[in-house]
Write a protein that holds these residues in place. Structure first.
Motif, PDB file in Angstrom:
ATOM      1  N   UNK A   1      74.010  82.079  34.422  1.00  0.00           N
ATOM      2  CA  UNK A   1      72.842  82.134  33.546  1.00  0.00           C
ATOM      3  C   UNK A   1      73.329  82.667  32.204  1.00  0.00           C
ATOM      4  N   UNK A   2      72.970  82.009  31.117  1.00  0.00           N
ATOM      5  CA  UNK A   2      73.445  82.423  29.794  1.00  0.00           C
ATOM      6  C   UNK A   2      72.276  82.885  28.931  1.00  0.00           C
ATOM      7  N   UNK A   3      72.535  83.858  28.085  1.00  0.00           N
ATOM      8  CA  UNK A   3      71.555  84.316  27.103  1.00  0.00           C
ATOM      9  C   UNK A   3      71.771  83.507  25.827  1.00  0.00           C
ATOM     10  N   UNK A   4      70.832  82.643  25.493  1.00  0.00           N
ATOM     11  CA  UNK A   4      70.996  81.729  24.363  1.00  0.00           C
ATOM     12  C   UNK A   4      71.105  82.447  23.023  1.00  0.00           C
ATOM     13  N   UNK A   5      70.627  83.694  22.943  1.00  0.00           N
ATOM     14  CA  UNK A   5      70.699  84.401  21.663  1.00  0.00           C
ATOM     15  C   UNK A   5      72.137  84.748  21.288  1.00  0.00           C
ATOM     16  N   UNK A   6      73.062  84.695  22.256  1.00  0.00           N
ATOM     17  CA  UNK A   6      74.470  84.994  21.974  1.00  0.00           C
ATOM     18  C   UNK A   6      75.348  83.750  21.943  1.00  0.00           C
ATOM     19  N   UNK A   7      74.745  82.571  21.998  1.00  0.00           N
ATOM     20  CA  UNK A   7      75.523  81.330  21.956  1.00  0.00           C
ATOM     21  C   UNK A   7      75.822  80.970  20.505  1.00  0.00           C
ATOM     22  N   UNK A   8      77.099  80.798  20.201  1.00  0.00           N
ATOM     23  CA  UNK A   8      77.498  80.410  18.863  1.00  0.00           C
ATOM     24  C   UNK A   8      77.510  78.910  18.678  1.00  0.00           C
ATOM     25  N   UNK A   9      77.987  78.204  19.705  1.00  0.00           N
ATOM     26  CA  UNK A   9      78.038  76.745  19.651  1.00  0.00           C
ATOM     27  C   UNK A   9      78.148  76.181  21.053  1.00  0.00           C
ATOM     28  N   UNK A  10      77.875  74.900  21.169  1.00  0.00           N
ATOM     29  CA  UNK A  10      78.010  74.215  22.438  1.00  0.00           C
ATOM     30  C   UNK A  10      79.129  73.187  22.320  1.00  0.00           C
ATOM     31  N   UNK A  11      80.035  73.215  23.280  1.00  0.00           N
ATOM     32  CA  UNK A  11      81.125  72.259  23.337  1.00  0.00           C
ATOM     33  C   UNK A  11      80.960  71.449  24.618  1.00  0.00           C
ATOM     34  N   UNK A  12      81.849  70.517  24.864  1.00  0.00           N
ATOM     35  CA  UNK A  12      81.725  69.680  26.041  1.00  0.00           C
ATOM     36  C   UNK A  12      81.780  70.528  27.299  1.00  0.00           C
ATOM     37  N   UNK A  13      80.607  70.636  27.947  1.00  0.00           N
ATOM     38  CA  UNK A  13      80.447  71.354  29.211  1.00  0.00           C
ATOM     39  C   UNK A  13      80.716  72.848  29.109  1.00  0.00           C
ATOM     40  N   UNK A  14      80.558  73.414  27.912  1.00  0.00           N
ATOM     41  CA  UNK A  14      80.723  74.859  27.737  1.00  0.00           C
ATOM     42  C   UNK A  14      79.810  75.384  26.639  1.00  0.00           C
ATOM     43  N   UNK A  15      79.265  76.578  26.875  1.00  0.00           N
ATOM     44  CA  UNK A  15      78.666  77.358  25.809  1.00  0.00           C
ATOM     45  C   UNK A  15      79.740  78.312  25.310  1.00  0.00           C
ATOM     46  N   UNK A  16      79.958  78.356  23.981  1.00  0.00           N
ATOM     47  CA  UNK A  16      80.882  79.327  23.398  1.00  0.00           C
ATOM     48  C   UNK A  16      80.051  80.437  22.777  1.00  0.00           C
TER      49      UNK A  16
END
Length: 230
Positions: free
Chosen positions: A189-204
């Motif tokens: 489960x990821x907290x979207x407020x800390x997502x910088x970018x989305x790459x292929x099959x990964x949240x960075x």
């Protein structure tokens, strides 16, 4: 971590607010970060610091406090706001009902009471409880970066901590569902407020960590992130 942004044209007041905040936060034994700004434009560039409290000089050169607060709240940003004005007459211009107002010269007891109320209420209304062994730990959802399923439970990751608990993702997700959290994988489960970018099959994440996305929900993950940052 409790994060505060101070935008005050008079540096002596900025330092007074810092001293009062530090005193209260140390008593409450909370980690904190206090940043100073000289303009709303500079502050807006750093909104990904996810502040919990804004202490704002109401009359700014580039935007008045009410406009900034309305803009802030229109984005869904969940934070307390304290306006600082020069006299009682100016206080009438503060039209945001749920913002606090301080009038110069400020009174120590009043400033500390407002700051203490913001801090205590913020954590008490939002915190969740997880078990680590026999210990109950209070965690604020905004401090969680992501949650990972492990062999015998889950790990809850934050900026300076990770908590191992025998709870499951299924136990925790209903508690935080509807906030900024997204189940991007059967094990994460990821907290979207800390997502910088989305790459292929990964949240960075903003801190460089990577959280995997299940291939079958990758398009949904893209949509969820776009909806969150709108």
């Amino acid at each position: 971590m409790y994060r505060v942004a101070i935008l005050e044209s008079e540096k002596i007041y900025a330092r007074i607010f810092e001293d009062y905040l530090q005193e209260i936060l140390k008593i409450e034994e909370l980690d904190y970060q206090i940043d100073f700004y000289e303009s709303t434009k500079e502050l807006e560039k750093n909104m990904n610091n996810h502040y919990h409290l804004f202490v704002l000089d109401y009359f700014l050169e580039d935007m008045n406090g009410t406009n900034f607060a309305r803009k802030l709240k229109s984005t869904g940003y969940n934070a307390d706001i304290v306006f600082v004005v020069k006299d009682e007459e100016m206080k009438k211009n503060c039209e945001i009902a749920d913002a606090y107002v301080l009038v110069k010269p400020v009174k120590e007891i009043e400033v500390k009471e407002i700051f203490r109320r913001c801090i205590i209420e913020y954590f008490s209304r939002e915190s969740i409880t997880v078990m680590e062994g026999d210990m109950e730990i209070e965690v604020h959802p905004d401090d969680i970066y992501y949650i990972e399923h492990i062999y015998n439970g889950i790990k809850v990751y934050g900026e300076n901590f990770h908590i191992c608990t025998v709870d499951s993702l299924e136990d925790l997700f209903p508690i935080i569902e509807g906030r900024q959290f997204f189940r991007c994988h059967k094990d994460y489960i990821v907290n979207l407020m800390y997502v910088g970018e989305i790459e292929t099959y990964d949240f960075k994440l903003l801190n460089g960590q990577v959280v995997p996305i299940a291939k079958n929900i990758y398009k949904t993950a893209q949509k969820e992130l776009l909806e969150y940052i709108k």
